[in-house]
Design a protein around this motif. Structure first.
Motif, short mmCIF file in Angstrom:
data_model
loop_
_atom_site.label_atom_id
_atom_site.label_comp_id
_atom_site.label_asym_id
_atom_site.label_seq_id
_atom_site.Cartn_x
_atom_site.Cartn_y
_atom_site.Cartn_z
N PRO A 71 0.83 -1.21 0.00
CA PRO A 71 0.00 0.00 0.00
C PRO A 71 0.86 1.26 0.00
CG PRO A 71 -0.55 -1.48 1.85
CD PRO A 71 0.75 -1.93 1.27
N MET A 72 0.27 2.34 -0.46
CA MET A 72 0.86 3.66 -0.31
C MET A 72 -0.26 4.66 -0.11
SD MET A 72 3.40 6.00 -2.68
CE MET A 72 2.18 6.45 -3.88
N TYR A 73 -0.12 5.52 0.87
CA TYR A 73 -1.08 6.59 1.11
C TYR A 73 -0.52 7.88 0.54
CZ TYR A 73 -3.04 3.42 4.66
OH TYR A 73 -3.57 2.35 5.32
N VAL A 74 -1.37 8.62 -0.15
CA VAL A 74 -1.01 9.93 -0.68
C VAL A 74 -1.94 10.94 -0.02
CG1 VAL A 74 -0.83 11.37 -2.73
CG2 VAL A 74 -0.24 8.95 -2.86
N LEU A 75 -1.38 11.82 0.80
CA LEU A 75 -2.19 12.79 1.54
C LEU A 75 -1.84 14.19 1.05
CD1 LEU A 75 -1.44 10.28 3.58
CD2 LEU A 75 -2.69 11.67 5.20
N SER A 76 -2.86 14.91 0.58
CA SER A 76 -2.64 16.26 0.09
C SER A 76 -4.00 16.91 -0.16
CB SER A 76 -1.83 16.24 -1.21
OG SER A 76 -2.67 15.91 -2.30
N PRO A 77 -4.03 18.23 -0.35
CA PRO A 77 -5.30 18.89 -0.73
C PRO A 77 -5.78 18.50 -2.12
CG PRO A 77 -3.71 20.46 0.17
CD PRO A 77 -2.96 19.20 -0.09
N TRP A 78 -4.94 17.83 -2.91
CA TRP A 78 -5.30 17.48 -4.29
C TRP A 78 -5.61 15.99 -4.44
CZ3 TRP A 78 -0.95 20.14 -2.72
CH2 TRP A 78 -0.99 21.53 -2.91
N SER A 79 -5.73 15.28 -3.33
CA SER A 79 -5.99 13.83 -3.42
C SER A 79 -6.99 13.35 -2.36
CB SER A 79 -4.67 13.06 -3.27
OG SER A 79 -4.00 13.42 -2.07
N ARG A 80 -7.76 14.26 -1.80
CA ARG A 80 -8.74 13.87 -0.79
C ARG A 80 -9.88 13.08 -1.42
NH1 ARG A 80 -8.78 19.64 1.17
NH2 ARG A 80 -7.26 19.77 2.85
N GLY A 81 -10.50 12.22 -0.60
CA GLY A 81 -11.70 11.53 -1.06
C GLY A 81 -11.59 10.02 -1.17
N GLY A 82 -10.48 9.42 -0.75
CA GLY A 82 -10.36 7.97 -0.81
C GLY A 82 -10.21 7.42 -2.21
N TRP A 83 -9.55 8.17 -3.09
CA TRP A 83 -9.37 7.74 -4.47
C TRP A 83 -8.40 6.57 -4.56
CZ3 TRP A 83 -12.03 10.07 -8.51
CH2 TRP A 83 -12.72 11.25 -8.17
N VAL A 84 -8.63 5.69 -5.53
CA VAL A 84 -7.73 4.57 -5.82
C VAL A 84 -6.96 4.90 -7.09
CG1 VAL A 84 -7.59 2.15 -6.48
CG2 VAL A 84 -9.21 2.87 -4.72
N ASN A 85 -5.65 4.73 -7.04
CA ASN A 85 -4.80 4.94 -8.21
C ASN A 85 -4.05 3.66 -8.50
OD1 ASN A 85 -3.43 6.25 -10.33
ND2 ASN A 85 -1.69 6.67 -9.00
N SER A 86 -4.36 3.01 -9.62
CA SER A 86 -3.81 1.68 -9.93
C SER A 86 -2.72 1.70 -10.98
CB SER A 86 -4.94 0.75 -10.37
OG SER A 86 -5.88 0.58 -9.34
N GLU A 87 -2.14 2.85 -11.25
CA GLU A 87 -1.00 2.89 -12.17
C GLU A 87 0.21 2.30 -11.47
OE1 GLU A 87 -0.49 6.27 -15.10
OE2 GLU A 87 1.18 6.65 -13.74
N VAL A 88 0.96 1.46 -12.17
CA VAL A 88 2.13 0.80 -11.59
C VAL A 88 3.13 1.85 -11.13
CG1 VAL A 88 4.11 -0.70 -12.05
CG2 VAL A 88 1.83 -1.31 -12.91
N ALA A 89 3.59 1.72 -9.88
CA ALA A 89 4.56 2.66 -9.33
C ALA A 89 5.49 1.92 -8.39
CB ALA A 89 3.84 3.79 -8.58
N ASP A 90 6.67 2.47 -8.17
CA ASP A 90 7.59 1.93 -7.17
C ASP A 90 8.31 3.11 -6.51
OD1 ASP A 90 9.48 2.77 -9.03
OD2 ASP A 90 10.74 0.99 -8.79
N HIS A 91 9.37 2.84 -5.76
CA HIS A 91 10.03 3.91 -5.02
C HIS A 91 10.61 4.98 -5.95
CE1 HIS A 91 13.14 0.97 -6.00
NE2 HIS A 91 14.03 1.94 -5.92
N THR A 92 10.97 4.57 -7.18
CA THR A 92 11.48 5.58 -8.11
C THR A 92 10.39 6.53 -8.57
OG1 THR A 92 11.14 4.22 -10.10
CG2 THR A 92 13.23 3.94 -8.91
N SER A 93 9.12 6.13 -8.44
CA SER A 93 8.03 7.01 -8.84
C SER A 93 7.98 8.25 -7.98
CB SER A 93 6.70 6.25 -8.77
OG SER A 93 6.69 5.13 -9.64
N ILE A 94 8.27 8.11 -6.69
CA ILE A 94 8.31 9.27 -5.80
C ILE A 94 9.44 10.20 -6.21
CG2 ILE A 94 8.59 10.03 -3.41
CD1 ILE A 94 7.38 7.42 -2.51
N ILE A 95 10.58 9.61 -6.58
CA ILE A 95 11.71 10.43 -7.04
C ILE A 95 11.33 11.15 -8.33
CG2 ILE A 95 14.12 10.38 -7.80
CD1 ILE A 95 14.48 7.88 -6.07
N ARG A 96 10.64 10.47 -9.22
CA ARG A 96 10.25 11.09 -10.49
C ARG A 96 9.21 12.18 -10.27
NH1 ARG A 96 8.47 6.73 -14.52
NH2 ARG A 96 8.26 8.60 -15.83
#
Length: 353
Positions: A71-96
């Motif tokens: 799991p990964m939680y994304v908390l911000s004013p632009w992601s509220r509402g319990g949205w699901v994001n199923s695009e493949v991501a890994d630790h490099t995605s945060i760097i990108r």
């Protein structure tokens, strides 16, 4: 923005194979089980890292790839509402994501990983952020219960643990950048079935292919960049040239190809606007059955003259699952198409396995 990630737990209970470059296979053309349109440099275990322990020589040459899903939680004013994001991501995605925000490139991310993993932009809605704060539960009672615990409990493993059940229901989901398809072509004279893997403009993907008639063989993996196509051949060596190939991709993408060398399907399909269009040739004797979403998708048996049928995608938030059958030949199409309609997590999740 706050990104909260978790360590993996050995992949227990996860039914999705993690993306990885093709595995070495000395019996396959080119020496790999699969192929890639993008360079895979840096994605194979070649040398022992300085100071590393347990560098088993048997692991040399094996691909790294991604690990089991976490799991990964994304908390911000632009992601509220319990949205699901199923695009493949890994630790490099945060760097990108930080690359995109600050314009500073990280040179150590491999080309393969950049093609397969997203940059997390699809997790946010910067245009119309949800400014309403969700109600938060009262935490004082749980805090007091935790303070009252003396020592550490040691739960016992159940003698007959029940099978885990996926919680039913849906959550709103983000639109993704996938436009995936796999088509087939059979050459009876050469005894070959060819699969063409396509990733439309947008995000690339890894297609996993399992030969269900030879489950002892290494599964093939095809990495296809956005806007590219890659092909693979399978020899029809089973009884009557039988084949049974399952293809898996991200966000529930699935294709199944079952039949024999002499069998002809006489069915084609394509996404057309807000529907999945299926065309049956005259005399094909085909049937189409929904594998799920039966509230909106119905069965169809065309007459001898064939015909065209459209299965609407809007009522199922883009999700589809159809089984196309003509004699011994079968194709299964499942996945999700994102259009101008609201998107949710898979409404079929939660049914008995």
């Amino acid at each position: 923005m706050l990104f909260i990630t978790f360590d993996e737990n050995d992949g227990f209970f996860d039914h999705v194979p993690p993306p990885a470059p093709p595995s070495p296979d000395p019996d396959a053309p080119g020496g790999f089980a699969g192929a890639s349109t993008v360079a895979t440099d840096g994605e194979y275990h070649r040398l022992k890292a300085p100071g590393a322990d347990g560098d088993d020589l048997a692991l040399r040459g094996r691909p790294y790839g991604l690990g089991p899903r976490v799991p990964m939680y994304v908390l911000s004013p632009w992601s509220r509402g319990g949205w699901v994001n199923s695009e493949v991501a890994d630790h490099t995605s945060i760097i990108r994501f930080m690359e995109r925000r600050f314009g500073v490139m990280e040179p150590n991310i491999s080309a393969w990983r950049r093609a397969v993993c997203g940059d997390l932009l699809t997790a946010f809605d910067f245009k119309t952020p949800n400014a309403t704060l969700a109600p938060l539960p009262e935490t004082a009672p749980a805090r007091e219960r935790a303070r009252a615990i003396v020592g550490q409990t040691v739960p016992e493993t159940p003698v007959a643990p029940p099978h885990p059940v996926q919680e039913a229901g849906t959550r709103p989901a983000r639109r993704l950048r996938y436009a995936l398809e796999v088509s087939d072509h059979i050459d009876p004279a050469a005894g070959i079935i060819r699969l063409d893997f396509t990733a439309g403009p947008g995000q690339g993907a890894v297609f996993h292919v399992y030969d269900r008639l030879r489950l002892d063989v290494i599964p093939r993996r095809y990495t296809v960049e956005g806007g590219r196509t890659l092909s693979g051949d399978w020899h029809l060596t089973g009884p009557e040239g039988a084949y049974d190939l399952w293809v898996r991709g991200p966000n529930g993408f699935h294709r199944a190809f079952i039949g024999t060398r002499s069998g002809a399907l006489g069915i084609s399909w394509a996404v057309e606007g807000d529907a999945l269009r299926v065309t049956v040739a005259p005399g094909a004797g085909a049937t189409v059955q929904p594998g799920a979403y039966t509230d909106h998708h119905r069965a169809w048996t065309p007459g001898a003259e064939g015909g065209v049928m459209r299965w609407p995608l809007r009522p199922t938030q883009g999700w589809y699952d159809l089984v196309l059958t003509s004699g011994p030949v079968q194709r299964r199409l499942a996945g999700r198409v994102d259009g101008d309609w609201p998107v949710s997590s898979d409404p079929a999740v939660g049914r008995p396995a």
